[in-house]
Design an enzyme around this catalytic site. Sequence first.
Site, short mmCIF file in Angstrom:
data_model
loop_
_atom_site.label_atom_id
_atom_site.label_comp_id
_atom_site.label_asym_id
_atom_site.label_seq_id
_atom_site.Cartn_x
_atom_site.Cartn_y
_atom_site.Cartn_z
CD GLN A 96 -1.51 -0.43 4.99
OE1 GLN A 96 -1.36 0.74 4.65
NE2 GLN A 96 -0.49 -1.26 5.16
N GLY A 117 11.37 -4.28 1.49
CA GLY A 117 12.51 -3.38 1.55
C GLY A 117 13.59 -3.73 0.55
N GLY A 169 7.11 -2.31 -3.01
CA GLY A 169 6.60 -0.95 -2.96
C GLY A 169 7.24 -0.07 -4.01
NE ARG A 170 11.27 2.89 -1.08
CZ ARG A 170 12.56 2.93 -0.80
NH1 ARG A 170 13.27 3.99 -1.19
NH2 ARG A 170 13.16 1.96 -0.17
N PRO A 195 0.84 -1.19 0.00
CG PRO A 195 -0.60 -1.53 1.76
CD PRO A 195 0.70 -1.98 1.23
CG MET A 196 3.53 2.47 -1.86
SD MET A 196 4.76 2.46 -3.21
CE MET A 196 3.89 1.46 -4.44
CB CYS A 234 2.75 5.08 7.87
SG CYS A 234 2.85 6.65 7.01
#
Length: 378
Positions: A78, A212, A235-236, A22-23, A109
Amino acid sequence: MTAFSPLAIGPHIVQPPVVLAPMAGITNAPFRTLCREFSGGKGLFVSEMITTRALVERNEKTMQLIRFDDTEKPRSIQLYGVDPVTVGKAVRMIVDEDLADHIDLNFGCPVPKVTRKGGGSALPYKRPLLRAILHEAVTNAGDLPVTMKMRKGIDDDHITFLDAGRIAVEEGVTAIALHGRTAAQHYGGTADWDAIARLKEHVPEIPVLGNGDIWSADDALRMMRETGCDGVVVGRGCLGRPWLFSDLVAAFEGTGTYAQPGLRAVADAMVRHARLLGEWLGDESRGVIDFRKHVAWYLKGFSVGSEMRKKLAITSSLDELSAQLSELDLDQPWPVGADGPRGRTSGNNRVVLPDGWLKDPYDCAGISEEAESDTSGG
């Protein structure tokens, strides 16, 4: 090639064991659609963070954020919250109104507007509060699986992930995702994959997912092998690169080569992304404006001049976006090195916390539902 077992999130089998992180402002329905299309529908794709108070109060923006495409199965939400009662109400609402098939709780977060109120990655330090929130969530979820995402701790002097993992198991959480950084690191430095391995050893009863520094499909395979984790959260690494999920499927299934689209294919994906946003928001211009934040990620590594990048970042219609892209040298191949880090990479080294937060991990006085923002995202 090492064979990896499917990931079980309650009744949902995730194969390959890959989850879209989730972003905030990113993993809305249009972006999830793109990622699912590239993966062939394989994997688990989680909504951006939803604030429980905003959900319970039926905030208009929040109700839009939890709309899922008919093809999204399972539907994953989320939630972020700091008040056990409000979290419980939000989970009960999701169950009663059939809003999702899986609930993830955000304890990872690191942004100041969340941690300054005791939320996100600050919260697991308060062990009783964490336990109370998990208890209310799992109790009210019924048959829906509840998972959680967290970081190692607040900083190197306040590490919480092992205690939090044990509390999660005791309260009936289905799976845990660990980002191998502290809140103080934000997105800087290197993720500590050893911590993921330690958590897996500490809570063998439930699946542990690693998060990560997964910038490529090979990174995902390496994390699984090195840590023994049951799945990966990406994620990123997929910012401006939704086709990373096709790479992940190919890597885990050993079926083919990785996608390395040239600029023409990237430009097509950019226009489609902007169009989906416009359809979702009900306004083409709003969709293109919302897409602006993605431009630099999509163009990472390509030879595009600064002036053209600026023009692309201020477009406000699909025709304008397409016209600007058509002026580029679209025959450029996928750039060498473009598979590397993207998105935020700087550290912060300072976590904004409520006054006196670190004095006693068992003192939860002063936390109320007012600590919850009435809007979603983080």
